[in-house]
Design an enzyme around this catalytic site. Structure first.
Site, PDB file in Angstrom:
ATOM      1  N   GLN A   1       0.809  -1.212   0.000  1.00  0.00           N
ATOM      2  CA  GLN A   1       0.000   0.000   0.000  1.00  0.00           C
ATOM      3  C   GLN A   1       0.846   1.267   0.000  1.00  0.00           C
ATOM      4  OE1 GLN A   1      -2.591  -0.342   3.424  1.00  0.00           O
ATOM      5  NE2 GLN A   1      -3.600  -2.178   2.640  1.00  0.00           N
TER       6      GLN A   1
ATOM      7  N   HIS B   1      -1.186   0.249   5.746  1.00  0.00           N
ATOM      8  CA  HIS B   1      -1.787   1.249   6.630  1.00  0.00           C
ATOM      9  C   HIS B   1      -0.900   2.476   6.809  1.00  0.00           C
ATOM     10  CE1 HIS B   1      -4.778  -1.775   8.638  1.00  0.00           C
ATOM     11  NE2 HIS B   1      -4.710  -1.911   7.322  1.00  0.00           N
TER      12      HIS B   1
ATOM     13  N   GLU C   1     -15.540   3.942   8.660  1.00  0.00           N
ATOM     14  CA  GLU C   1     -16.119   5.061   9.398  1.00  0.00           C
ATOM     15  C   GLU C   1     -15.961   6.397   8.683  1.00  0.00           C
ATOM     16  OE1 GLU C   1     -15.093   3.235  13.859  1.00  0.00           O
ATOM     17  OE2 GLU C   1     -14.202   5.131  13.218  1.00  0.00           O
TER      18      GLU C   1
ATOM     19  N   TYR D   1     -10.456 -10.323  10.425  1.00  0.00           N
ATOM     20  CA  TYR D   1     -10.606 -11.004   9.148  1.00  0.00           C
ATOM     21  C   TYR D   1     -10.794 -12.494   9.415  1.00  0.00           C
ATOM     22  CZ  TYR D   1      -8.907  -6.626   7.243  1.00  0.00           C
ATOM     23  OH  TYR D   1      -8.763  -5.297   6.920  1.00  0.00           O
TER      24      TYR D   1
END
Length: 372
Positions: free
Chosen positions: A82, A148, A241, A262
């Protein structure tokens, strides 16, 4: 330019009891294509835009959609998973100072690992390179992770910068402690250093850059018309959110969450609410993997859309329109359900149109056109 889609915007029921918003037709128009996993877009005048590509390139997209060569002058980027070159914005006074801010996964100088860093630079007069590059913030500590990073930038009304920071996946418990930058929103001055009004300045054991904490992986952020910060955040399996981070507030991750591990199983205390921890303004279960955020303030899409918050979905590949009343999300509308592209960034341009980036090896920059 070529017309890509002529799709109805289909109103759908939000999760919970939110009623559907009023639907209207719209189309998307391809501004540019051939971008490799584009992540952020910023506007530099005369119809031109800066676009980042996650592998570590920044380009100018011309008003005619042509892609410029990669800009020179970028610092080393640890691209993988990522991570990579992520968000970019222009300074409020860009027309006079040519300053841009960008964030990326910064490799450690030695010993391995990486973290999210925020840099400032000047775009050269010929828009070919970045000059006077300066790292004004580095997330600490660096860890060995490809996940992240967070990395959305918002400039506040006073010129300071908010930066969203992920918990780095393997360090989720760090989100609840103040001696690190994992799972935080930070606020720094545009020249570097903590904003002097930050809530933990001067507190022993707390890093002064922290604005709010208890976050997981915030990949969307936008300033509301009233100047307050809103963010979107990835939950684990469920519990994505929308939040409005405020100074010193704890948003609960991983103690409280609407998601689960998960494969199933409770996270933290297996609860969704606890005194002293903030509730999201809106949550999605199942997860939509929200990314870019933008408030609609222009009149391009009619008065019904003004004040709406748009959120891109990476997982389900559509655009969500959230109708806001005060600090409440009262309706949700699913837009472009047949787009079939991961929506990475959402921005309102100076021309009042909404622009989208799609996250793909052959990613696109799209303009959202109102229905006729």
């Amino acid at each position: 330019m070529t017309r890509l889609f002529a799709l109805p915007l289909v109103a759908v029921l939000s999760l919970g009891s939110l009623p559907p918003a009023v639907a209207q037709a719209a189309t998307t128009e391809v501004v540019a294509s051939g971008l490799q996993n584009p992540w952020g877009v910023a506007f530099i005048g005369d119809g031109r835009m800066l676009v980042t590509e996650r592998p570590g390139r920044m380009r100018v997209v011309g008003a005619d959609g042509r892609l410029g060569a990669p800009l020179a002058g970028l610092p080393p980027v640890d691209a993988g998973g990522q991570g990579g070159l992520l968000d970019v914005i222009t300074d409020r006074e860009f027309a006079s100072n040519r300053t841009v801010y960008f964030c990326y996964s910064e490799p450690a100088a030695s010993g391995g690992g990486n973290s999210t860093a925020l840099a400032s630079a000047k775009l050269s007069s010929d828009a070919a390179r970045l000059e006077e590059v300066k790292v004004i913030f580095s997330q600490a500590p660096k860890v060995s992770s490809r996940s992240h990073f967070g990395c959305r930038i918002v400039q506040a009304t006073d010129g300071s910068l908010f930066l969203t920071l992920g918990d780095r996946f393997s360090r989720m418990n760090d989100a609840q402690t103040l001696d690190n930058h994992h799972g935080k929103v930070v606020r720094v001055r545009a020249t570097g250093g903590a904003h002097p009004d930050n809530p933990f300045v001067g507190r022993a054991g707390a890093l002064p850059e922290i604005w709010s904490f208890g976050h997981r992986n915030l990949q969307g952020a936008a300033l509301a018309p009233d100047g307050r910060l809103w963010t979107s955040e990835h939950g684990p399996q469920g519990g994505d959110e929308i939040n409005r981070p405020q100074a010193g507030k704890n948003h609960g991750w991983p103690v409280i969450t609407f998601g689960e591990n998960y494969g199933g199983g409770a996270i933290g205390e297996g609860i969704t609410r606890k005194p002293g921890m903030e509730q999201p303004l809106h949550q999605w279960t199942p997860s939509i993997a929200p990314s870019g955020l933008a408030f609609v303030t222009s009149e391009r899409y009619g008065k019904a859309w003004q004040g709406s918050l748009l959120a891109g979905s990476l997982k389900f590949r559509y655009l969500s329109r959230l109708v806001i009343e005060g600090e409440r999300v009262v309706r949700e509308e699913k837009l472009l359900p047949d787009l079939n592209q991961r929506v990475r960034d959402v921005r309102q341009g100076p021309d009042g149109f909404i622009y989208l980036l799609t996250d793909d090896r052959n990613g696109q920059l799209l303009r959202l056109l109102p229905g006729r």
